[in-house]
Enzyme design. Structure first.
Site, PDB file in Angstrom:
ATOM      1  N   LYS A   2     -16.943  -6.204   6.094  1.00  0.00           N
ATOM      2  CA  LYS A   2     -15.708  -6.822   6.362  1.00  0.00           C
ATOM      3  C   LYS A   2     -15.155  -7.580   7.511  1.00  0.00           C
ATOM      4  CE  LYS A   2     -12.850  -6.431   2.136  1.00  0.00           C
ATOM      5  NZ  LYS A   2     -11.379  -5.714   1.891  1.00  0.00           N
ATOM      6  N   SER A  60      -3.162  -7.879   3.293  1.00  0.00           N
ATOM      7  CA  SER A  60      -3.045  -7.319   4.106  1.00  0.00           C
ATOM      8  C   SER A  60      -3.437  -8.706   4.997  1.00  0.00           C
ATOM      9  CB  SER A  60      -3.824  -6.451   4.185  1.00  0.00           C
ATOM     10  OG  SER A  60      -4.072  -5.205   4.433  1.00  0.00           O
ATOM     11  N   ARG A  83      -3.142  -5.975  -8.198  1.00  0.00           N
ATOM     12  CA  ARG A  83      -1.366  -6.905  -7.508  1.00  0.00           C
ATOM     13  C   ARG A  83      -1.528  -7.977  -8.683  1.00  0.00           C
ATOM     14  NH1 ARG A  83      -3.927  -7.473  -1.787  1.00  0.00           N
ATOM     15  NH2 ARG A  83      -5.036  -9.349  -3.259  1.00  0.00           N
ATOM     16  N   HIS A 109       0.364  -0.955  -0.514  1.00  0.00           N
ATOM     17  CA  HIS A 109      -0.101  -0.202   0.129  1.00  0.00           C
ATOM     18  C   HIS A 109       0.582   1.060   0.018  1.00  0.00           C
ATOM     19  CE1 HIS A 109      -2.561  -2.978   2.681  1.00  0.00           C
ATOM     20  NE2 HIS A 109      -3.867  -2.512   1.031  1.00  0.00           N
TER      21      HIS A 109
END
Length: 158
Positions: free
Chosen positions: A41, A128, A90, A17
């Site tokens: 989430k 993460s 990514r 990030h």
């Protein structure tokens, strides 16, 4: 120079990030890191914890401001007079979801443009989710996240 927004849950913020944020700041001048509350989430860290971790991790990066938010990203963008959103990619697997987000944001507000950026090649595997799992299992995450995040993860998973 107008502001751009880099939204995410940042649970926790990683060097991937940070790489994208630093490069976006060089390109655009001012980046608002928008830490989303995202109640859908199951975050390990609270919204306040995630916002503060990001703020501390980015305090030395010029042109970056960390702000917590909830609600629609297009509303947040309008409040901050920003019309560009940065999204990190990514892998190819990220692309379809990110394209959907870009399309719906543009549909909700035609002024919104999304710019996709990839992290440095040595960081494109990093997420993460992986960092949390390594930390949960007692592994060393110091090469993936700033020291303040390492400490927060250790405290969380003691």
């Amino acid at each position: 120079m107008p502001s751009v927004i880099y939204p995410g849950t940042f649970d926790p913020i990683t060097f991937g990030h940070i790489d994208v944020i630093q490069r976006a700041a060089r390109l655009f001048g001012h980046v608002i890191v928008a830490v989303a509350e995202n109640s859908s989430k199951n975050s390990v860290f609270t919204h306040v914890e995630r916002t503060e971790m990001a703020r501390l991790a980015l305090q030395s990066v010029a042109g970056v401001r960390v702000v917590g938010f909830n609600g629609l990203l297009v509303d947040f963008a309008a409040q901050h007079q920003a019309h560009t959103v940065i999204r990190g990619l990514r892998a190819v697997s990220d692309f379809e979801y990110e394209m959907q987000l870009a399309a719906i944001n543009r549909r909700l507000d035609a002024r919104i443009e999304t710019v996709f950026m990839t992290p440095a090649e040595n960081l494109n595997f990093l997420s993460s989710t992986l960092v949390r799992e390594i930390a949960r299992l007692g592994g060393d995450v110091s090469e993936f996240v700033p020291s303040n995040v390492v400490a927060a993860l250790r405290a969380k998973f003691r």
